[in-house]
Design a protein around this motif. Structure first.
Motif, PDB file in Angstrom:
ATOM      1  N   VAL A  14       0.831  -1.201   0.000  1.00 57.92           N
ATOM      2  CA  VAL A  14       0.000   0.000   0.000  1.00 57.92           C
ATOM      3  C   VAL A  14       0.871   1.259   0.000  1.00 57.92           C
ATOM      4  O   VAL A  14       0.413   2.330  -0.348  1.00 57.92           O
ATOM      5  N   ARG A  19      -2.330   6.800   1.881  1.00 56.61           N
ATOM      6  CA  ARG A  19      -3.706   6.802   2.376  1.00 56.61           C
ATOM      7  C   ARG A  19      -4.430   8.071   1.935  1.00 56.61           C
ATOM      8  O   ARG A  19      -5.617   8.033   1.661  1.00 56.61           O
ATOM      9  N   MET A  22      -5.596   7.470  -1.560  1.00 58.92           N
ATOM     10  CA  MET A  22      -6.754   6.575  -1.568  1.00 58.92           C
ATOM     11  C   MET A  22      -8.006   7.320  -1.108  1.00 58.92           C
ATOM     12  O   MET A  22      -9.081   7.145  -1.685  1.00 58.92           O
ATOM     13  N   GLU A  44     -14.049  -2.405  -4.246  1.00 60.43           N
ATOM     14  CA  GLU A  44     -12.884  -2.953  -4.929  1.00 60.43           C
ATOM     15  C   GLU A  44     -13.056  -3.022  -6.450  1.00 60.43           C
ATOM     16  O   GLU A  44     -12.082  -3.195  -7.179  1.00 60.43           O
ATOM     17  N   VAL A  61      -6.233  -2.290  -4.071  1.00 63.06           N
ATOM     18  CA  VAL A  61      -6.782  -1.692  -2.862  1.00 63.06           C
ATOM     19  C   VAL A  61      -8.200  -2.223  -2.714  1.00 63.06           C
ATOM     20  O   VAL A  61      -9.028  -2.029  -3.591  1.00 63.06           O
TER      21      VAL A  61
END
Length: 94
Positions: A14, A19, A22, A44, A61
């Motif tokens: 990741v 984050r 994302m 997803e 992810v």
């Protein structure tokens, strides 16, 4: 290697996507799918549509790492409204 370790997920994967990135992509997708959302369990499948092609890796992810934004994406305004109504009833009873 011990039995089963090879099948453990590599959470370091990741790192290629922060984050914040994302969160930003999930928020953008959620806003574009208002007011109804994309459907529960669809994160997803929807998220890759918003990824930049040069950021795609062998890993995917499967959650937004922010439950509220993921819920907004999947349910649109329904879940936030129901959550707010529940909190209001809960606080009213105190």
């Amino acid at each position: 290697a011990a039995f089963g370790l090879a099948s453990q997920p590599d959470y370091r994967a990741v790192e290629g996507q922060s984050r914040l990135e994302m969160l930003t992509l999930t928020w953008r997708a959620a806003v574009e799918h208002l007011p109804f959302g994309t459907g529960i369990g669809s994160f997803e499948y929807v998220y890759p549509i918003y990824e930049a092609p040069d950021r795609v890796t062998d890993y995917y992810v499967n959650h937004a790492h922010n439950d509220y934004v993921e819920l907004l994406l999947e349910t649109g305004i329904a879940a936030p409204l129901l959550l707010a109504a529940f909190m209001a009833l809960l606080l009213q009873g105190m």
